[in-house]
Write a protein that holds these residues in place. Sequence first.
Motif, PDB file in Angstrom:
ATOM      1  N   ALA A 117       0.797  -1.101   0.216  1.00 15.79           N
ATOM      2  CA  ALA A 117      -0.006  -0.032  -0.248  1.00 15.79           C
ATOM      3  C   ALA A 117       0.811   1.384   0.044  1.00 15.79           C
ATOM      4  N   TYR A 118       1.800   1.126   0.709  1.00 13.44           N
ATOM      5  CA  TYR A 118       2.756   2.596   0.772  1.00 13.44           C
ATOM      6  C   TYR A 118       3.353   2.867  -0.646  1.00 13.44           C
ATOM      7  N   THR A 119       3.832   1.856  -1.147  1.00 13.52           N
ATOM      8  CA  THR A 119       4.642   2.014  -2.494  1.00 13.52           C
ATOM      9  C   THR A 119       3.579   2.658  -3.496  1.00 13.52           C
ATOM     10  N   ARG A 120       1.974   2.271  -3.495  1.00 14.27           N
ATOM     11  CA  ARG A 120       1.123   2.716  -4.268  1.00 14.27           C
ATOM     12  C   ARG A 120       1.036   4.276  -4.179  1.00 14.27           C
ATOM     13  N   LEU A 121       1.557   4.925  -3.015  1.00 12.41           N
ATOM     14  CA  LEU A 121       1.433   6.158  -2.610  1.00 12.41           C
ATOM     15  C   LEU A 121       2.041   6.963  -3.973  1.00 12.41           C
ATOM     16  N   ALA A 122       3.256   6.373  -4.444  1.00 14.34           N
ATOM     17  CA  ALA A 122       4.190   7.071  -5.610  1.00 14.34           C
ATOM     18  C   ALA A 122       3.934   6.428  -6.986  1.00 14.34           C
ATOM     19  N   PHE A 123       4.370   7.343  -7.733  1.00 13.56           N
ATOM     20  CA  PHE A 123       4.452   6.930  -8.984  1.00 13.56           C
ATOM     21  C   PHE A 123       5.313   5.644  -9.300  1.00 13.56           C
ATOM     22  N   PRO A 124       5.004   4.918 -10.128  1.00  9.66           N
ATOM     23  CA  PRO A 124       5.654   3.221 -10.161  1.00  9.66           C
ATOM     24  C   PRO A 124       7.165   3.507 -10.234  1.00  9.66           C
ATOM     25  N   ASN A 125       7.527   4.349 -10.775  1.00 11.30           N
ATOM     26  CA  ASN A 125       9.112   4.518 -11.090  1.00 11.30           C
ATOM     27  C   ASN A 125       9.893   5.173  -9.783  1.00 11.30           C
ATOM     28  N   MET A 126       9.065   5.559  -8.871  1.00 11.58           N
ATOM     29  CA  MET A 126       9.589   6.296  -7.559  1.00 11.58           C
ATOM     30  C   MET A 126       9.400   5.742  -6.262  1.00 11.58           C
ATOM     31  N   ALA A 127       8.862   4.496  -6.311  1.00  9.19           N
ATOM     32  CA  ALA A 127       8.439   3.466  -4.972  1.00  9.19           C
ATOM     33  C   ALA A 127       9.779   3.314  -4.089  1.00  9.19           C
ATOM     34  N   ALA A 128      10.910   3.097  -4.552  1.00 12.81           N
ATOM     35  CA  ALA A 128      11.982   2.898  -3.674  1.00 12.81           C
ATOM     36  C   ALA A 128      12.457   4.228  -3.189  1.00 12.81           C
ATOM     37  N   GLU A 129      12.264   5.340  -3.916  1.00 15.49           N
ATOM     38  CA  GLU A 129      12.448   6.660  -3.337  1.00 15.49           C
ATOM     39  C   GLU A 129      11.730   6.907  -2.138  1.00 15.49           C
ATOM     40  N   LEU A 130      10.541   6.720  -2.280  1.00 13.44           N
ATOM     41  CA  LEU A 130       9.508   6.996  -1.275  1.00 13.44           C
ATOM     42  C   LEU A 130       9.550   6.023   0.016  1.00 13.44           C
ATOM     43  N   LEU A 131      10.096   4.832  -0.151  1.00  8.87           N
ATOM     44  CA  LEU A 131      10.337   3.978   0.817  1.00  8.87           C
ATOM     45  C   LEU A 131      11.425   4.582   1.698  1.00  8.87           C
ATOM     46  N   ALA A 132      12.364   5.267   1.076  1.00 12.90           N
ATOM     47  CA  ALA A 132      13.720   5.680   1.817  1.00 12.90           C
ATOM     48  C   ALA A 132      13.232   6.743   2.760  1.00 12.90           C
ATOM     49  N   TYR A 133      12.077   7.339   2.346  1.00 18.38           N
ATOM     50  CA  TYR A 133      11.566   8.508   3.472  1.00 18.38           C
ATOM     51  C   TYR A 133      11.243   7.823   4.695  1.00 18.38           C
ATOM     52  N   GLY A 134      10.421   6.641   4.685  1.00 18.06           N
ATOM     53  CA  GLY A 134      10.043   5.950   5.931  1.00 18.06           C
ATOM     54  C   GLY A 134       8.708   6.511   6.467  1.00 18.06           C
ATOM     55  N   VAL A 135       8.475   7.765   6.754  1.00 19.24           N
ATOM     56  CA  VAL A 135       7.647   8.424   7.103  1.00 19.24           C
ATOM     57  C   VAL A 135       7.202   9.654   6.439  1.00 19.24           C
ATOM     58  N   VAL A 136       5.994   9.702   5.771  1.00 18.72           N
ATOM     59  CA  VAL A 136       5.630  10.987   4.783  1.00 18.72           C
ATOM     60  C   VAL A 136       4.412  11.536   5.376  1.00 18.72           C
ATOM     61  N   ASP A 137       4.337  12.971   5.013  1.00 18.47           N
ATOM     62  CA  ASP A 137       3.067  13.744   5.362  1.00 18.47           C
ATOM     63  C   ASP A 137       2.155  13.066   4.394  1.00 18.47           C
ATOM     64  N   ILE A 138       0.745  12.958   4.824  1.00 18.71           N
ATOM     65  CA  ILE A 138      -0.208  12.346   3.896  1.00 18.71           C
ATOM     66  C   ILE A 138      -1.566  13.308   4.320  1.00 18.71           C
ATOM     67  N   GLU A 139      -2.442  12.982   3.382  1.00 17.18           N
ATOM     68  CA  GLU A 139      -4.002  13.566   3.984  1.00 17.18           C
ATOM     69  C   GLU A 139      -4.913  12.258   3.425  1.00 17.18           C
ATOM     70  N   TYR A 140      -6.056  12.050   4.162  1.00 15.95           N
ATOM     71  CA  TYR A 140      -6.704  11.039   3.951  1.00 15.95           C
ATOM     72  C   TYR A 140      -8.117  11.316   4.120  1.00 15.95           C
ATOM     73  N   GLN A 141      -9.099  10.409   3.812  1.00 13.43           N
ATOM     74  CA  GLN A 141     -10.596  10.587   3.805  1.00 13.43           C
ATOM     75  C   GLN A 141     -11.128   9.147   4.003  1.00 13.43           C
TER      76      GLN A 141
END
Length: 251
Positions: A117-141
């Motif tokens: 689910a976490y990697t689906r937040l990012a564009f497909p070619n940027m999933a590894a870069e997002l994982l490196a953040y560990g924690v990210v700001d989000i918004e949800y509903q």
Amino acid sequence: MGFALKYCCLLFSVMVLLPALCYSDQDYFVSSRATFYGSPDCLGTPTGACGYSEYGRTVNGGEVTGVSRLYRNGTGCGACYQVRCKVPKLCTDDGVKVVVTDHGEGDHTDFVLSARAYTRLAFPNMAAELLAYGVVDIEYQRIPCRYPGYKLMFKVHENSRFPEYLALVALYQAGINEITAVELWQEDCKEWRGMRRAYGAVWDMANPPKGGLDLRFQVNGYAGVKWMPLRNVIPGDWKAGVVYETGIQLN
């Protein structure tokens, strides 16, 4: 003239306000933070606090989450959310749609997402870069849960022991609904007996009624609070680990 002017101004104010109210109901996001947990296959965990077992690992394609304050002592189990991260040029506009299957807390986070689910937040070619953040700001509903092709089911939890102890958990609970009570019909006493919320989404009862079980559950949703009766939904020879279909689905 003065009356007409005031009337026109009032009408204009209402016309402007109504679209804003409608939009906020359908597209209202809350700011928070999210992290993820690791698993060998990037899916959920079968040991989640909601008590879903294997269902909690694979439902929604493994795009599941643990939540902190949204867990609400188990009432939040089964809820669906749209989550999107707020890292410019890295995160997609739609984010990911997840199902709550666990309780979890990170670094001031509301969501602890499965790795898938976490990697689906990012564009497909940027999933590894997002994982490196560990924690990210989000918004949800909060969004309705959708399970095309599935009816609401009740599973006899693996910890059940026939015939002296019965535990049940609801699966494929669609819409925006919360199950707030479950009762079984006691035929010899001619009354409904309330089950206990044991933990998470698991409801249990010692010495349950014998024979085929009539069940009713209380739903709190957009339509308010109502009872849903189910006749003979659990057979008299019920078995631990078996799933029984109700033939209905919540909206």
